[in-house]
Design a protein around this motif. Structure first.
Motif, PDB file in Angstrom:
ATOM      1  N   SER A 408       0.833  -1.209   0.000  1.00 23.20           N
ATOM      2  CA  SER A 408       0.000   0.000   0.000  1.00 23.20           C
ATOM      3  C   SER A 408       0.864   1.253   0.000  1.00 23.20           C
ATOM      4  CB  SER A 408      -0.918   0.010   1.229  1.00 23.20           C
ATOM      5  OG  SER A 408      -1.793  -1.099   1.209  1.00 23.20           O
ATOM      6  N   ALA A 409       1.997   1.203   0.724  1.00 23.79           N
ATOM      7  CA  ALA A 409       2.900   2.363   0.779  1.00 23.79           C
ATOM      8  C   ALA A 409       3.491   2.667  -0.590  1.00 23.79           C
ATOM      9  CB  ALA A 409       4.009   2.105   1.791  1.00 23.79           C
ATOM     10  N   ILE A 410       3.863   1.616  -1.329  1.00 24.63           N
ATOM     11  CA  ILE A 410       4.444   1.803  -2.669  1.00 24.63           C
ATOM     12  C   ILE A 410       3.376   2.258  -3.659  1.00 24.63           C
ATOM     13  CG2 ILE A 410       5.618   0.652  -4.580  1.00 24.63           C
ATOM     14  CD1 ILE A 410       6.874  -1.245  -2.458  1.00 24.63           C
ATOM     15  N   LEU A 432       8.037  -3.448  -9.014  1.00 28.15           N
ATOM     16  CA  LEU A 432       9.010  -2.616  -8.296  1.00 28.15           C
ATOM     17  C   LEU A 432       9.718  -3.401  -7.201  1.00 28.15           C
ATOM     18  CD1 LEU A 432       6.862   0.627  -8.078  1.00 28.15           C
ATOM     19  CD2 LEU A 432       9.080   0.452  -9.220  1.00 28.15           C
ATOM     20  N   LEU A 433       8.978  -4.254  -6.482  1.00 28.26           N
ATOM     21  CA  LEU A 433       9.597  -5.072  -5.443  1.00 28.26           C
ATOM     22  C   LEU A 433      10.643  -6.003  -6.037  1.00 28.26           C
ATOM     23  CD1 LEU A 433       6.508  -5.907  -3.189  1.00 28.26           C
ATOM     24  CD2 LEU A 433       8.518  -4.580  -2.515  1.00 28.26           C
ATOM     25  N   GLN A 434      10.331  -6.597  -7.187  1.00 25.97           N
ATOM     26  CA  GLN A 434      11.302  -7.474  -7.847  1.00 25.97           C
ATOM     27  C   GLN A 434      12.533  -6.689  -8.290  1.00 25.97           C
ATOM     28  OE1 GLN A 434       8.631  -9.350 -10.794  1.00 25.97           O
ATOM     29  NE2 GLN A 434       9.199 -11.326  -9.896  1.00 25.97           N
ATOM     30  N   LEU A 438      13.261  -7.907  -3.847  1.00 27.77           N
ATOM     31  CA  LEU A 438      12.332  -8.472  -2.867  1.00 27.77           C
ATOM     32  C   LEU A 438      11.250  -9.265  -3.592  1.00 27.77           C
ATOM     33  CD1 LEU A 438      11.869  -5.375  -0.517  1.00 27.77           C
ATOM     34  CD2 LEU A 438      13.279  -7.387  -0.072  1.00 27.77           C
ATOM     35  N   ALA A 439      10.664 -10.240  -2.888  1.00 23.77           N
ATOM     36  CA  ALA A 439       9.624 -11.080  -3.486  1.00 23.77           C
ATOM     37  C   ALA A 439       8.307 -10.309  -3.568  1.00 23.77           C
ATOM     38  CB  ALA A 439       9.437 -12.343  -2.656  1.00 23.77           C
ATOM     39  N   PRO A 440       7.547 -10.450  -4.657  1.00 23.05           N
ATOM     40  CA  PRO A 440       6.267  -9.737  -4.795  1.00 23.05           C
ATOM     41  C   PRO A 440       5.281 -10.023  -3.670  1.00 23.05           C
ATOM     42  CG  PRO A 440       6.941 -10.650  -6.920  1.00 23.05           C
ATOM     43  CD  PRO A 440       7.902 -11.197  -5.895  1.00 23.05           C
ATOM     44  N   ASP A 441       5.313 -11.264  -3.101  1.00 22.92           N
ATOM     45  CA  ASP A 441       4.348 -11.574  -2.043  1.00 22.92           C
ATOM     46  C   ASP A 441       4.640 -10.843  -0.735  1.00 22.92           C
ATOM     47  OD1 ASP A 441       6.551 -12.956  -1.115  1.00 22.92           O
ATOM     48  OD2 ASP A 441       5.651 -14.948  -1.291  1.00 22.92           O
ATOM     49  N   MET A 442       5.792 -10.159  -0.658  1.00 22.01           N
ATOM     50  CA  MET A 442       6.106  -9.368   0.533  1.00 22.01           C
ATOM     51  C   MET A 442       5.249  -8.105   0.622  1.00 22.01           C
ATOM     52  SD  MET A 442      10.262  -9.604   0.824  1.00 22.01           S
ATOM     53  CE  MET A 442      11.091 -11.137   1.303  1.00 22.01           C
ATOM     54  N   ALA A 443       4.520  -7.790  -0.444  1.00 24.44           N
ATOM     55  CA  ALA A 443       3.684  -6.585  -0.463  1.00 24.44           C
ATOM     56  C   ALA A 443       2.639  -6.591   0.642  1.00 24.44           C
ATOM     57  CB  ALA A 443       3.004  -6.442  -1.822  1.00 24.44           C
ATOM     58  N   SER A 444       2.242  -7.778   1.114  1.00 23.59           N
ATOM     59  CA  SER A 444       1.188  -7.869   2.130  1.00 23.59           C
ATOM     60  C   SER A 444       1.721  -7.717   3.552  1.00 23.59           C
ATOM     61  CB  SER A 444       0.466  -9.220   2.003  1.00 23.59           C
ATOM     62  OG  SER A 444       1.382 -10.290   2.198  1.00 23.59           O
ATOM     63  N   ARG A 457      15.222  -0.945   0.858  1.00 23.57           N
ATOM     64  CA  ARG A 457      14.887  -1.336  -0.512  1.00 23.57           C
ATOM     65  C   ARG A 457      13.429  -0.982  -0.840  1.00 23.57           C
ATOM     66  NH1 ARG A 457      17.123  -7.392  -1.235  1.00 23.57           N
ATOM     67  NH2 ARG A 457      17.531  -7.424   1.009  1.00 23.57           N
ATOM     68  N   ILE A 458      12.549  -1.139   0.150  1.00 27.83           N
ATOM     69  CA  ILE A 458      11.146  -0.761  -0.043  1.00 27.83           C
ATOM     70  C   ILE A 458      11.039   0.740  -0.303  1.00 27.83           C
ATOM     71  CG2 ILE A 458       8.908  -0.559   1.139  1.00 27.83           C
ATOM     72  CD1 ILE A 458       9.842  -3.204   2.660  1.00 27.83           C
ATOM     73  N   SER A 459      11.835   1.535   0.417  1.00 31.31           N
ATOM     74  CA  SER A 459      11.835   2.990   0.213  1.00 31.31           C
ATOM     75  C   SER A 459      12.296   3.346  -1.195  1.00 31.31           C
ATOM     76  CB  SER A 459      12.744   3.667   1.244  1.00 31.31           C
ATOM     77  OG  SER A 459      12.268   3.469   2.545  1.00 31.31           O
TER      78      SER A 459
END
Length: 601
Positions: A408-410, A432-434, A438-444, A457-459
């Motif tokens: 949600s932040a991204i 963007l996570l990839q 980072l793994a796409p499922d980390m979005a949750s 990395r998320i930033s």
């Protein structure tokens, strides 16, 4: 250091330490069978990738993991007492008393509603039994010892008024206040520029000798490990993969991961005659051998600047004076170019970056982005500007909302600017996570479920969401371990080459700056004292501060230990001046084409 046959009881002995966290799927083990010891007067470094379990090992030792959601097995012996079995009341006496700890993120470790002086003094009152008056005097001495300028006037200020590096120095003063027998230092120099880092390492070494203190030093900076560690423990995904004397590990690493870790280290002075930035070495995952990266594109001087800064000043009024945070700063930045801002913590680097993005209001000067003056822009103009310019912040935990998922932040800026619908934005977040590893499922997940390096990395992913043309990167790779730092730096270089991104790269890591930059600007006490092409600054530094900055970089070679410059003895000048102070106008001389140095040293 003695051999095992004559070694007395260590200050700390960790035996078969295994720590698990409770998840929806059950208990998940994050570190397994960790065995290490720290003797009195000895420094043991724990190194490894972000998320490898370094900080969890330290937090397990201090019993700071959440009860009920974490489980610690094994033995943690402090001077023979098993900390796993003692009561919480006894642990409170240990924390800050027998064991001091410097945490990775100082802003989240300091209480924002109490003054700096009060927080340091509290430990002295609780653990050393001093009166508040005596504790305040000792607090002032500690603040001066970790070289906080104008310590007496800053004693009663709050954490938000200190820069990231200054807050880290406060944390070091707090950890050392009670003269602990064991100091656990979790990335204690991450937020510090190299000159202050060198001084803090000297300070820790002096205190260690005075108190015969054991130090467990967690870091991703292999140069620091080479400089201070007697022994090194290498961790990877929760396991110890190698341990031994530091000089032996650097000379002949046995594990493939250790080889790749050492191969990833950016080393100062390896650029040769290269004029443009250069990708970091690529590491063969099978052998751990490094292949040097290719040279990136140069920038055509004829291209008009994306950013022009002219005579920028930022000042803050205090009850007793005015902080001249930035004065007379001028430079430009072209598409596809990286200009690095380097200098001491508190010198005005981050303030300059925030003023350019208009998170701070300039006191004077002019800022143009893509030809538009944004110095006095209103809300609508600033909103449009942020499609073109984004910022990666220094402290990733403080810049991410803890209540919403990272996905949600991204997605938030994408949705706020109406660029995509929610379904497309979700796909964009996964992409963007990839991109940042980072793994796409980390979005949750929420921010607290990530390590410091993963949050950074998320930033970066969030800053890239709007496809900006200018990115102000404030210590964008400082929280990353060496292998991930190389990957993310290469990612930034690739994105720059592909999309013509301009980077204002604010950093204290001089080896990374040398690899990433087209040009370098050196700041000292709010002013640019030297600016020029990267090769000119590193090969022919002219200003005394620039020379000291470069000489203070720790060399990742234990055989060359002790070559950092001695700590400064004079007090750092304060940026706080009287209200009627008028900053002098500086003049510069041109040393070589594009290389300018301030005449007033």
């Amino acid at each position: 250091m003695t051999d095992d046959s004559t070694r007395v009881q260590p200050v700390l002995s960790v035996e078969n330490l295994t720590t698990s966290f409770k998840t929806q799927e059950g208990w998940k083990t994050v570190i397994r069978d960790i065995n290490l010891h720290v003797d009195a007067g000895e420094t043991v470094a724990i190194v490894g990738e972000s998320g490898s379990g370094k900080s969890v090992t330290a937090l397990s030792t201090m019993r700071l993991l959440p009860p009920g959601r974490s489980r610690t097995e094994g033995r943690i012996l402090l001077n023979g007492t098993d900390l796993v079995k003692v009561s919480e009341a006894e642990m409170r006496k240990v924390r800050g008393g027998s064991i001091g700890m410097i945490f990775q993120e100082p802003m989240t470790s300091l209480n924002p509603v109490y003054t700096i002086g009060n927080q340091i003094a509290e430990a002295l009152v609780l653990h050393r039994g001093l009166s508040w008056k005596a504790a305040e005097a000792e607090t002032l001495r500690l603040m001066e010892r970790v070289r906080i300028p104008a310590a007496k006037t800053r004693l009663h200020e709050y954490p938000h008024k200190f820069s990231g590096g200054m807050r880290q120095r406060v944390m070091i003063a707090m950890a050392l206040a009670c003269r602990p027998k064991l100091l656990i230092a979790d990335e204690p120099t991450t937020a510090l520029d190299v000159t202050i880092q060198a001084e803090i390492l000297h300070l820790l070494r002096d205190l260690q000798q005075e108190e015969n203190m054991g130090v467990l030093f967690i870091t991703h900076d292999m140069g620091v490990v080479a400089e201070i560690a007697d022994r090194t423990v290498v961790m990877f995904r929760g396991d110890m993969v190698e341990t031994g004397k530091t000089n032996e590990i650097f000379a002949a690493p046995k594990a493939v991961y250790t080889k790749s870790l050492l191969a990833s280290i950016p080393r100062l002075g390896t650029m040769g005659d290269t004029q443009a930035p250069k990708r970091f070495p690529e590491v063969d995952s099978a052998t751990g051998e490094a292949i040097d990266g290719r040279e990136m594109n140069t920038v055509a001087a004829s291209v008009p600047p994306i950013l022009k800064v002219d005579d920028l000043a930022v000042r803050f009024d205090l009850p007793h004076g005015r902080v001249h945070a930035v004065e007379h700063v001028s430079f430009d930045l072209r598409p596809g170019e990286t200009l690095s801002l380097v200098g001491e913590s508190g010198c005005g680097k981050s303030t300059t970056g925030r003023a350019i993005i208009r998170l701070l209001t300039p006191s004077a000067g002019r800022i143009e982005i893509a030809g538009e003056d944004i110095t006095k822009a209103g809300m609508r103009e600033l909103r449009a500007m942020r499609r073109k310019a984004q910022m990666i912040f220094q402290d990733p935990f403080a810049s991410l909302n803890p209540r919403i998922t990272v996905g949600s932040a991204i997605a938030e800026p994408i949705l706020a600017h109406g660029l995509m619908g929610r379904r497309d934005a979700k796909d964009r977040v996964a992409e963007l996570l990839q991109k940042v590893g980072l793994a796409p499922d980390m979005a949750s997940r929420h921010p607290n479920e990530f390590s410091g390096g993963q949050r950074q990395r998320i930033s970066i992913a969030r800053a890239l969401a709007l496809d900006p043309k200018l990115i102000v990167a404030d210590e964008a790779v400082s929280a990353l371990d060496v292998s991930v730092k190389a990957q993310v730096s290469n990612l930034m270089l690739d994105l720059q080459e592909k999309h013509g991104l301009a980077y204002l790269f604010i950093s204290h890591d001089m080896a990374v700056v040398e690899r990433m930059s087209h040009r370098v600007a050196v700041m000292f006490l709010g002013e640019i004292v030297e600016i020029g092409p990267r090769a000119s600054i590193f090969d022919n530094p002219q200003h005394p501060y620039t020379r000291r900055l470069i000489s203070a970089v720790p060399i990742p070679d234990p055989e060359r230990r002790g070559q950092t410059p001695p700590p400064l003895t004079e007090e750092i000048k304060s940026p706080v001046k009287s209200f009627d102070y008028v900053p002098p106008k500086r003049t510069y001389r041109e040393v070589s084409p594009g290389h300018f140095v301030q005449n007033d040293a």
